[in-house]
Design a protein around this motif. Structure first.
Motif, PDB file in Angstrom:
ATOM      1  N   GLU A  21       0.867  -1.174   0.000  1.00 19.88           N
ATOM      2  CA  GLU A  21       0.000   0.000   0.000  1.00 19.88           C
ATOM      3  C   GLU A  21       0.903   1.223   0.000  1.00 19.88           C
ATOM      4  N   LYS A  59      -5.328  -1.538   5.525  1.00 22.39           N
ATOM      5  CA  LYS A  59      -6.661  -0.960   5.339  1.00 22.39           C
ATOM      6  C   LYS A  59      -7.670  -1.783   6.133  1.00 22.39           C
ATOM      7  N   ASN A  60      -8.902  -1.316   6.159  1.00 24.36           N
ATOM      8  CA  ASN A  60      -9.937  -2.009   6.926  1.00 24.36           C
ATOM      9  C   ASN A  60     -10.051  -3.482   6.511  1.00 24.36           C
ATOM     10  N   GLY A  61     -10.250  -4.332   7.505  1.00 22.05           N
ATOM     11  CA  GLY A  61     -10.368  -5.767   7.258  1.00 22.05           C
ATOM     12  C   GLY A  61      -9.093  -6.524   7.454  1.00 22.05           C
ATOM     13  N   ASP A  81     -10.497  -1.728  11.780  1.00 24.40           N
ATOM     14  CA  ASP A  81     -11.846  -1.283  11.432  1.00 24.40           C
ATOM     15  C   ASP A  81     -12.030   0.206  11.724  1.00 24.40           C
ATOM     16  N   ASP A  84     -11.652   4.843   7.076  1.00 24.40           N
ATOM     17  CA  ASP A  84     -12.752   5.080   6.136  1.00 24.40           C
ATOM     18  C   ASP A  84     -12.549   4.210   4.898  1.00 24.40           C
ATOM     19  N   ASP A  85     -13.554   4.170   4.038  1.00 23.50           N
ATOM     20  CA  ASP A  85     -13.430   3.410   2.792  1.00 23.50           C
ATOM     21  C   ASP A  85     -12.234   3.918   1.995  1.00 23.50           C
ATOM     22  N   ASN A  86     -11.416   2.979   1.528  1.00 19.60           N
ATOM     23  CA  ASN A  86     -10.230   3.271   0.705  1.00 19.60           C
ATOM     24  C   ASN A  86      -9.140   4.052   1.438  1.00 19.60           C
ATOM     25  N   GLU A  87      -9.310   4.252   2.753  1.00 20.80           N
ATOM     26  CA  GLU A  87      -8.280   4.944   3.531  1.00 20.80           C
ATOM     27  C   GLU A  87      -7.186   3.954   3.924  1.00 20.80           C
ATOM     28  N   ARG A  99      -4.043 -10.235   4.848  1.00 20.81           N
ATOM     29  CA  ARG A  99      -5.241  -9.836   4.095  1.00 20.81           C
ATOM     30  C   ARG A  99      -5.754 -11.006   3.267  1.00 20.81           C
ATOM     31  N   SER A 102      -8.916 -12.476  -2.804  1.00 21.16           N
ATOM     32  CA  SER A 102     -10.278 -12.494  -3.339  1.00 21.16           C
ATOM     33  C   SER A 102     -10.607 -13.849  -3.962  1.00 21.16           C
ATOM     34  N   ASN A 107     -11.397 -12.300   5.220  1.00 16.99           N
ATOM     35  CA  ASN A 107     -10.667 -11.523   6.224  1.00 16.99           C
ATOM     36  C   ASN A 107     -11.013 -11.936   7.655  1.00 16.99           C
TER      37      ASN A 107
END
Length: 418
Positions: A21, A59-61, A81, A84-87, A99, A102, A107
């Motif tokens: 990231e 990131k989240n998760g 958690d 924010d989204d995409n933060e 992580r 997919s 997660n």
């Protein structure tokens, strides 16, 4: 035995370790430090905004796993958690970030895998380095083979365990609100003197009679006392002298670490169960750490032996809410006193308890407060005990679900053991 659809795979084939990231250097971002991870607690306890210079990114998760001793052994693992989204956030370089991949892994399942004994034992055994600074070998972790269920069953397993953790977290949030409410009410009545008068109106602002005292103007009929007169403070034992003998029943030792975590762990010291009854701690006892990390809490982590540097606080006359909240009123001052000590382990003395003044209300006001605050404290204790039982259920189910010993029904299909 597990189903044939469980596959033995290398962890790197189902988990992205330390995924890439990007945060531009100098950017202010949310930072999670190691002290914000509590042992075996899914929720992160807080964060700060800090300038990014270096560190792991997530990131989240994502699951954060402490890779350094003793944090790993103590169970510091959490799921992010707070973003924010995409933060993108960052944290200690001593985190391993994990992580999902997919279509292959989940997660939530990865978090529970990370706190399972099978995974943790592999991580702990892989640690190398100098004493006290040992770290997990990433290549060993990545190449480790474990039996992993298909994605659909991963989600079902994680859902059961998450439901328990969510109930525990709900209880924690309710208790935080109950404590805030109780502290606000205590201040309103016993500091601001706005308890209801005989007409149900706020005493002081409605012109209630006040008299002079060493603490200034107080309601008529009230008395000035001190912390050491409203409760008894029993210091613990030097438990290294009370180790259990071979084949003797033992108890976990309640030290500052256990008080901070709210429960003992597998690394907690043990003491003989044959110590005097007064030094045995039970759920609902008020424990006050007077040395090192000064704090006070309502212990609900099970039966323990009381270590030195901790007070067990009791009273023959007053309900526990009364001395609990009065000690809390003085806690910041106690912390300042301890910090001013020219020693490595600051502390307070019994004289500081004597010097800490409290107010004794009339029996009528006390009984009215007792009906409300006593009930709140009992509710807090009951929720803490319920959470402890839920954790026990989760900890029993976790290895059985993660190994396939207990199978999870998927929709209308009941998976049978093979």
């Amino acid at each position: 035995m597990t189903s044939n659809d469980w596959k033995e795979v290398q962890l790197k084939d189902v988990i992205l370790f330390n995924p890439r990231e990007s945060i531009k250097k100098g950017t202010m971002a949310k930072k999670i430090s190691m002290d914000k991870l509590a042992p075996y607690q899914k929720k992160i306890t807080g964060f700060e905004y800090a300038e990014f210079k270096s560190g792991t990114k997530f990131k989240n998760g994502d699951t954060l796993l402490a890779r350094i001793t003793p944090c790993l052994e103590n169970g510091k693992t959490a799921q992010v958690d707070i973003l924010d989204d995409n933060e993108i956030g960052f944290g200690s370089t001593e985190f391993i970030v994990m992580r999902e991949i997919s279509g292959i892994s989940d997660n939530d399942f990865i978090y529970y895998l990370a706190i399972s004994d099978d995974f943790r034992n592999i991580a702990i055994k892989s640690m190398t380095g100098t004493s006290g600074r040992q770290r997990v070998q990433m290549d060993v972790l990545e190449q480790t083979k474990l039996l992993i269920p298909p994605l659909r069953e991963q989600k079902a397993i994680a859902n059961i365990l998450s439901t328990l953790d969510e109930k525990i977290e709900t209880n924690n949030q309710i208790n935080e609100k109950l404590e805030e409410m109780a502290q606000a009410l205590f201040k309103h009545w016993f500091v601001d003197f706005e308890f209801p008068n005989e007409n149900g109106k706020p005493y002081k602002s409605s012109g209630g009679e006040m008299v002079d005292s060493e603490l200034g103007m107080i309601p008529k009929g009230w008395e000035v006392s001190s912390l050491d007169k409203i409760a008894d403070y029993l210091n613990g034992l030097p438990m290294q002298k009370y180790r259990p003998k071979e084949d003797e029943l033992s108890l976990p030792v309640l030290k500052i670490k256990e008080l901070r975590n709210g429960e003992p762990d597998i690394n907690s010291d043990r003491c003989s169960a044959n110590i005097e009854d007064k030094y045995i701690i039970n759920d609902g006892d008020i424990i006050f750490s007077w040395s090192g990390t000064l704090m006070i809490d309502i212990w609900c982590g099970g039966k323990c032996g009381l270590n030195q540097h901790l007070f067990k606080v009791t009273s023959q006359k007053y309900n526990k809410w009364f001395y609990y909240f009065w000690i809390k009123r003085h806690l910041d001052r106690f912390i300042n006193i301890a910090n001013s000590k020219a020693t490595t382990m600051g502390h307070i003395k019994r004289k500081d308890l004597t010097d800490s003044k409290v107010l004794i209300p009339t029996s009528n006001v006390y009984e009215k407060a007792n009906e409300i605050l006593g009930t709140i404290i009992n509710d807090i204790i009951n929720l803490k005990i319920e959470s402890k039982k839920l954790k026990a259920v989760r900890d029993i189910l976790l290895p059985k679900l993660m190994s396939g010993e207990i199978r999870v029904p998927l929709d209308d299909e009941v998976l049978s053991e093979q």
